[in-house]
Design an enzyme around this catalytic site. Structure first.
Site, short mmCIF file in Angstrom:
data_model
loop_
_atom_site.label_atom_id
_atom_site.label_comp_id
_atom_site.label_asym_id
_atom_site.label_seq_id
_atom_site.Cartn_x
_atom_site.Cartn_y
_atom_site.Cartn_z
N GLY A 71 -0.26 -8.09 -10.51
CA GLY A 71 -1.30 -8.08 -9.50
C GLY A 71 -2.68 -8.08 -10.10
O GLY A 71 -3.67 -7.88 -9.39
N THR A 72 -2.77 -8.31 -11.41
CA THR A 72 -4.06 -8.38 -12.08
C THR A 72 -4.74 -9.70 -11.75
O THR A 72 -4.11 -10.76 -11.83
CB THR A 72 -3.90 -8.26 -13.61
OG1 THR A 72 -3.18 -7.06 -13.90
CG2 THR A 72 -5.25 -8.21 -14.30
N THR A 73 -6.02 -9.65 -11.38
CA THR A 73 -6.76 -10.88 -11.11
C THR A 73 -7.74 -11.15 -12.24
O THR A 73 -7.94 -10.33 -13.13
CB THR A 73 -7.51 -10.78 -9.77
OG1 THR A 73 -8.39 -9.64 -9.80
CG2 THR A 73 -6.54 -10.61 -8.61
N ASN A 98 -2.82 -10.21 -4.04
CA ASN A 98 -2.77 -8.99 -3.25
C ASN A 98 -1.33 -8.77 -2.79
O ASN A 98 -0.74 -9.65 -2.16
CB ASN A 98 -3.71 -9.10 -2.04
CG ASN A 98 -4.00 -7.77 -1.40
OD1 ASN A 98 -3.10 -6.99 -1.15
ND2 ASN A 98 -5.27 -7.52 -1.14
N PHE A 99 -0.77 -7.61 -3.10
CA PHE A 99 0.62 -7.33 -2.75
C PHE A 99 0.77 -6.61 -1.42
O PHE A 99 1.88 -6.35 -0.97
CB PHE A 99 1.29 -6.50 -3.85
CG PHE A 99 1.75 -7.33 -5.02
CD1 PHE A 99 2.98 -7.94 -5.00
CD2 PHE A 99 0.94 -7.51 -6.12
CE1 PHE A 99 3.42 -8.72 -6.07
CE2 PHE A 99 1.35 -8.28 -7.19
CZ PHE A 99 2.59 -8.89 -7.17
N HIS A 131 -15.37 -4.32 -1.86
CA HIS A 131 -14.47 -3.50 -2.68
C HIS A 131 -15.24 -2.35 -3.31
O HIS A 131 -16.47 -2.32 -3.31
CB HIS A 131 -13.80 -4.34 -3.78
CG HIS A 131 -12.65 -5.16 -3.28
ND1 HIS A 131 -12.82 -6.41 -2.74
CD2 HIS A 131 -11.32 -4.89 -3.22
CE1 HIS A 131 -11.64 -6.89 -2.39
NE2 HIS A 131 -10.71 -5.99 -2.66
N LYS A 135 -14.27 -2.29 -9.23
CA LYS A 135 -13.57 -3.58 -9.31
C LYS A 135 -14.27 -4.49 -10.31
O LYS A 135 -15.49 -4.67 -10.25
CB LYS A 135 -13.50 -4.24 -7.94
CG LYS A 135 -12.66 -5.51 -7.95
CD LYS A 135 -12.29 -5.95 -6.55
CE LYS A 135 -11.46 -7.24 -6.58
NZ LYS A 135 -10.20 -7.07 -7.32
N GLY A 141 -9.69 -11.68 -6.07
CA GLY A 141 -8.62 -12.67 -6.07
C GLY A 141 -8.12 -12.97 -4.68
O GLY A 141 -7.74 -14.12 -4.37
#
Length: 233
Positions: A71-73, A98-99, A131, A135, A141
């Site tokens: 999930g790393t952008t 995004n999960f 955010h 961040k 992302g």
């Protein structure tokens, strides 16, 4: 299942809490450098690290036969390499900007609305994402994914953080304390406007989705997305 965590910041700790509640074990926590991994003791890896470490983390997992959820952008210039490595190693890999289960439903709503609006040229689309101040990347992302889904279904050609042309989707990025994530897509004409918005109340939804994806990928081979996990077609 036995889970290795790459990245043990706020998201990593939240994933750990949810995984333990769901009966799983955390057998490795890697926050910076990637050591040699004992793949025999790891069923799946979940990567929420930093952009400069993500590709190496994913590569390490795939070459060691470990399914990996990322999930790393901010590293997607190497996404095609990750896909190719997954295919070469006959591994299993899921990347999502995004999960969150709600955000992935929001993705579908965004795509559906984009299809409805594509011939209504009197409307101009814009986006805003908010955010927390920690961040690392901007736009998020998730915002980029939303913009790219609109571009695929419209005459828009690109996105930018500033309005620079008629076929450009402007994305405004704001950073405020303790905001898990808010995304708004707005269509505006001279007579009215239409907006859809997703607001996360905390990070738990992101972490839960990542753990659900990790549970789903066991025993599978290939490159997948949250559409596959949630059976969204």
């Amino acid at each position: 299942m036995n889970i290795a965590l790459f990245g043990y910041g706020k998201m990593g700790k939240m994933i750990e809490q949810i995984a333990l509640k769901r009966g799983h074990k955390i057998v490795a926590k890697i926050d910076l450098d990637t050591p040699h991994l004992d793949s025999k003791n790891i069923d799946v890896a979940i990567d929420f690290s930093i952009p400069t470490a993500a590709f190496d983390n994913i590569s390490t997992c795939l070459t060691n036969g470990i399914p990996v959820i990322s999930g790393t952008t901010g590293w997607l210039d190497r996404y095609d390499e990750a896909m190719e490595l997954c295919k070469t190693q006959q591994g299993a890999f899921i990347y999502a900007s995004n999960f969150s289960l709600g955000v992935n439903i929001f993705f579908e709503l965004n795509a559906y609305l984009a299809n409805m609006m594509k011939n209504l040229e009197q409307y101009e689309v814009s986006m805003e994402e908010i955010h927390h101040t920690q961040k690392l990347d901007a736009p998020s992302g998730t915002a980029i994914s939303l913009a790219e889904d609109i571009i695929q279904r419209s005459s828009y050609e690109s996105w930018n953080e500033e309005k620079t042309g008629e076929q450009v989707i402007p994305i405004t990025s704001l950073r405020e304390a303790e905001v898990p994530g808010t995304h708004t897509v707005k269509y505006q004409s001279q007579v009215d406007s239409i907006s859809i918005k997703h607001r996360a109340h905390n990070r738990e939804g992101f972490a839960l989705g990542a753990v659900i994806a990790a549970e789903w990928i066991l025993g599978k081979k290939g490159v997948f997305s949250m559409k596959d996990v949630l059976n969204l077609g």
